[in-house]
Design an enzyme around this catalytic site. Structure first.
Site, PDB file in Angstrom:
ATOM      1  CB  SER A   1      -0.967  -0.051   1.179  1.00  0.00           C
ATOM      2  OG  SER A   1      -1.880   1.000   1.102  1.00  0.00           O
ATOM      3  CG  HIS A   2       0.126   3.621   3.301  1.00  0.00           C
ATOM      4  ND1 HIS A   2      -0.807   2.610   3.378  1.00  0.00           N
ATOM      5  CD2 HIS A   2       0.610   3.773   4.540  1.00  0.00           C
ATOM      6  CE1 HIS A   2      -0.884   2.169   4.613  1.00  0.00           C
ATOM      7  NE2 HIS A   2      -0.027   2.865   5.350  1.00  0.00           N
TER       8      HIS A   2
ATOM      9  CG  ASP B   1      -2.491   4.112  -1.543  1.00  0.00           C
ATOM     10  OD1 ASP B   1      -3.215   4.037  -2.543  1.00  0.00           O
ATOM     11  OD2 ASP B   1      -2.437   3.212  -0.671  1.00  0.00           O
TER      12      ASP B   1
ATOM     13  CG  ASP C   1      -2.633  -0.297  -2.699  1.00  0.00           C
ATOM     14  OD1 ASP C   1      -2.494   0.820  -2.177  1.00  0.00           O
ATOM     15  OD2 ASP C   1      -3.347  -1.193  -2.206  1.00  0.00           O
TER      16      ASP C   1
ATOM     17  CG  ASP D   1      -5.975   1.052  -1.276  1.00  0.00           C
ATOM     18  OD1 ASP D   1      -5.043   1.866  -1.149  1.00  0.00           O
ATOM     19  OD2 ASP D   1      -6.042  -0.021  -0.636  1.00  0.00           O
ATOM     20  NE  ARG D   2      -3.891   4.199   3.087  1.00  0.00           N
ATOM     21  CZ  ARG D   2      -3.374   4.349   4.288  1.00  0.00           C
ATOM     22  NH1 ARG D   2      -2.752   5.467   4.604  1.00  0.00           N
ATOM     23  NH2 ARG D   2      -3.453   3.402   5.187  1.00  0.00           N
TER      24      ARG D   2
ATOM     25  CE  LYS E   1      -7.433   1.970   1.964  1.00  0.00           C
ATOM     26  NZ  LYS E   1      -7.412   0.988   3.058  1.00  0.00           N
TER      27      LYS E   1
HETATM   28  C1  G1P Z   1      -4.002   1.403   8.299  1.00  0.00           C
HETATM   29  C2  G1P Z   1      -5.171   2.350   8.437  1.00  0.00           C
HETATM   30  C3  G1P Z   1      -6.457   1.633   8.078  1.00  0.00           C
HETATM   31  C4  G1P Z   1      -6.344   1.022   6.695  1.00  0.00           C
HETATM   32  C5  G1P Z   1      -5.109   0.148   6.616  1.00  0.00           C
HETATM   33  C6  G1P Z   1      -4.887  -0.390   5.205  1.00  0.00           C
HETATM   34  O1  G1P Z   1      -4.157   0.335   9.203  1.00  0.00           O
HETATM   35  O2  G1P Z   1      -5.256   2.876   9.732  1.00  0.00           O
HETATM   36  O3  G1P Z   1      -7.513   2.544   8.148  1.00  0.00           O
HETATM   37  O4  G1P Z   1      -7.475   0.256   6.396  1.00  0.00           O
HETATM   38  O5  G1P Z   1      -3.959   0.897   6.991  1.00  0.00           O
HETATM   39  O6  G1P Z   1      -4.718   0.622   4.268  1.00  0.00           O
HETATM   40  P1  G1P Z   1      -3.405   0.293  10.621  1.00  0.00           P
HETATM   41  O7  G1P Z   1      -1.935   0.441  10.340  1.00  0.00           O
HETATM   42  O8  G1P Z   1      -3.914   1.449  11.399  1.00  0.00           O
HETATM   43  O9  G1P Z   1      -3.786  -1.032  11.204  1.00  0.00           O
HETATM   44 ZN    ZN Z   2      -3.314   1.362  -0.338  1.00  0.00          ZN
END
Ligand code: G1P
Ligand code: ZN
Length: 543
Positions: A113-114, A277, A279, A281-282, A376
């Site tokens: 992801s990010h 981000d 991938d 989704d954000r 998302k």
């Molecule tokens: C974090 C974000 C959460 C999101 C997840 C995946 O998770 O807080 O909202 O769904 O990344 O993108 P966390 O690291 O808080 O468990």
């Molecule tokens: Zn992501």
């Protein structure tokens, strides 16, 4: 081509977190690491024999190699077909959409992801089920259990499949279909939104910048915004994906997308700006001179989605993760909609969407989505905003001010303490948990505590219960503090503190969030003793 059975032994720590298994790339590249996890997925889903899967990732370092391994393992275990994005690229929402439209048995998404990418950074693997959504908890539990007893994996010895050319090829007895990663997704967006209206908006001189952050949305945004919607060339910034995301964190928030935030605060500001981000989704939404918090964005989208073709029939309900601000609750109440409060992580929304209980959902962590996929979706949120702006023809700032005048404003911020010693972080939460019962009725700078509890969720669809989903402290005046540990971090523990205060208006709607939240921030420290427990006197990241 020969099928090989490789003996292996369980590797510790392969427990999927909030969103799949995330580790340092080097860990994933270690002997048997990826293979063990993938074999555990096959074992947990009852094997892949005869099944069709989707495969793709965000293009980070090791994406291409991991995809080849997974293809050879799927072929060795008898999968019928794998649909792969060209060059093994698929954004998370595009993968979710492909799983759904092609009615496959699920899919594997390669992404952290990010989190930053590269040999020294992070990699991840997540399994999505046949509804297109992240594996539910019972499945991730089963996958973890399989990682603890895996004794062998099957893999084909073969050359790499050429994933650079669209079309179908064979890998042993399995078919591999290489598809354009953008086309189907772009058509879905065209079906949901009024592209003519958005094109007219751009033709009228409306300006926008979209920061793809060197990550997967570059090709998607260029095709949709510039090619199909006629936004000026150069609207998409950092649009060429790179394996290490240009050395940055592909996380669309005011810290990691600072250049974009600086741009909207400058005299050269475009009318609208957004970022996505790693991938895809954000999302982050910005207007001229204004950052829209994800919680506010969800509320605005809920209030206005019916103005767009895909949602003209109204919403079935809305859902937000527990730490997300209550802004959308106020919209839901005014519109007579049910607002569901779920634990953090997208997987909890899937059942609500599948059951037709909610149409829109979102998280404070820059995630917004709807029932069009089961993830998302960053670009979707951007297009929904654009469609709403095209219909309402005002600025982002005017839209926000109208919204706050009507519903009041939920000031919101999240403080992250990263790579904290895991033992100290859980000691802090244990101490806080132990003292929750004494808090109601006590007065702090933030106000008088009304409720203090640990959030647990009973899924209204399948009846499953998820415990220990965050400690929350609510105040009589509508302020709230939430403490929880991240389930996606890869080093030590990340403590997240979520801070919120409510101003009903009409005055006090345009304060600086850090000022509006000053008393809540002080109380968060006083109540939990964050600095004493963690040894930190300030958060590492404030969003
Ligand atoms: C974090 C974000 C959460 C999101 C997840 C995946 O998770 O807080 O909202 O769904 O990344 O993108 P966390 O690291 O808080 O468990
Ligand atoms: Zn992501």
């Amino acid at each position: 081509m020969e099928r090989i059975r490789v003996e292996t032994a369980p590797i510790e720590g392969q427990k999927p977190g909030t969103s799949g298994l995330r580790k340092k790339t080097e860990v994933f590249m270690g002997e048997h690491y990826l293979e063990n996890f993938v074999q555990a997925i096959w074992n947990a889903i009852g094997g892949v024999a005869g099944k069709t899967l989707v495969l793709g990732g965000d293009g980070r370092y090791f994406n291409d190699r991991a995809a080849q391994v997974i293809l050879r393992m799927a072929a060795a275990s008898g999968a019928a077909k794998v649909i792969v994005g060209r060059d093994a690229i698929l954004s998370t929402p595009a993968a979710s959409h492909l799983i759904r439209t092609r009615q496959t048995d699920g899919g594997i998404i390669l992404s952290a992801s990010h989190n930053p990418g590269g040999r020294d950074e992070d990699f991840g693997v997540k399994f999505n089920a046949a509804n297109g959504g992240p594996a539910p908890e019972d499945l991730t539990d089963r996958i973890f259990a399989e990682t603890e007893r895996v004794a062998f994996y099957d893999i084909l010895s073969s050359h790499d499949v050429d994933l650079s050319v669209e079309g179908e090829v064979a890998l042993g007895d399995m078919r591999v279909e290489v598809v354009d990663p953008v086309a189907d997704y772009a058509s879905l967006m065209e079906a949901l939104f009024d592209f003519d209206a958005i094109r007219a908006l751009f033709n009228s001189g409306f300006t926008m910048r979209f920061d793809a952050m060197h990550a997967v949305t570059g090709p998607y945004a260029t095709e949709i915004l510039e090619n199909r919607l006629g936004a000026a060339k150069g609207t998409v910034l950092n649009g060429t994906p790179s394996p290490d995301f240009g050395g940055g964190h592909p996380d669309p928030n005011p810290i990691w997308a600072k250049p974009l935030v600086d741009l909207v605060m400058s005299s050269d500001a475009p009318d609208f700006a957004a970022a996505s981000d790693g991938d895809g989704d954000r999302n982050m939404i910005l207007g001229r001179g204004l950052y829209v918090t994800p919680s506010d964005s969800l509320a605005v989208l809920a209030a206005n989605a019916h103005l767009t073709p895909g949602y003209s029939g109204g919403l079935k309900g809305v859902a937000r993760s527990m730490p997300t601000s209550g802004a959308v609750d106020r919209v839901a109440e005014a519109m007579g909609l049910t607002c569901f409060e779920t634990p953090t992580g997208w997987k909890f929304f899937g059942n609500l969407l599948d059951a037709g209980k909610a149409t829109l959902c979102g998280e404070e962590s820059a995630g917004t989505g709807s029932d069009h996929v089961r993830e998302k979706d960053g670009l979707w949120a951007v297009l929904l905003w654009l469609n709403i702006l095209a219909v309402k023809s005002g600025s982002v700032k005017e839209l926000m001010l109208d919204h706050w005048r009507r519903y009041g404003r939920n000031y919101y911020s999240r403080h992250d303490y990263e790579a904290v010693d895991a033992g100290r972080a859980s000691d802090m939460l244990d101490a806080l948990r132990g003292g929750l019962g004494d808090l109601p009725g006590r007065a702090f700078a933030a106000g008088v505590v009304s409720v203090a509890d640990e959030f647990a969720y009973d899924d209204p669809v399948d009846g499953s219960r998820s415990e220990r989903q965050g400690l929350r402290i609510a105040f009589e005046n509508g302020s709230r503090i939430v403490y929880r540990l991240s389930g996606t971090g890869t080093v030590g523990a990340t403590l997240r503190v979520y801070l919120e205060t409510y101003s009903p208006g009409p005055d006090g709607l345009e304060e600086a969030p850090e000022e509006a939240l000053a008393a809540v921030i002080a109380s968060a420290e006083e109540i939990a003793g964050i600095s004493e427990h963690t040894g930190r006197d300030a958060p590492d990241v404030t969003t």
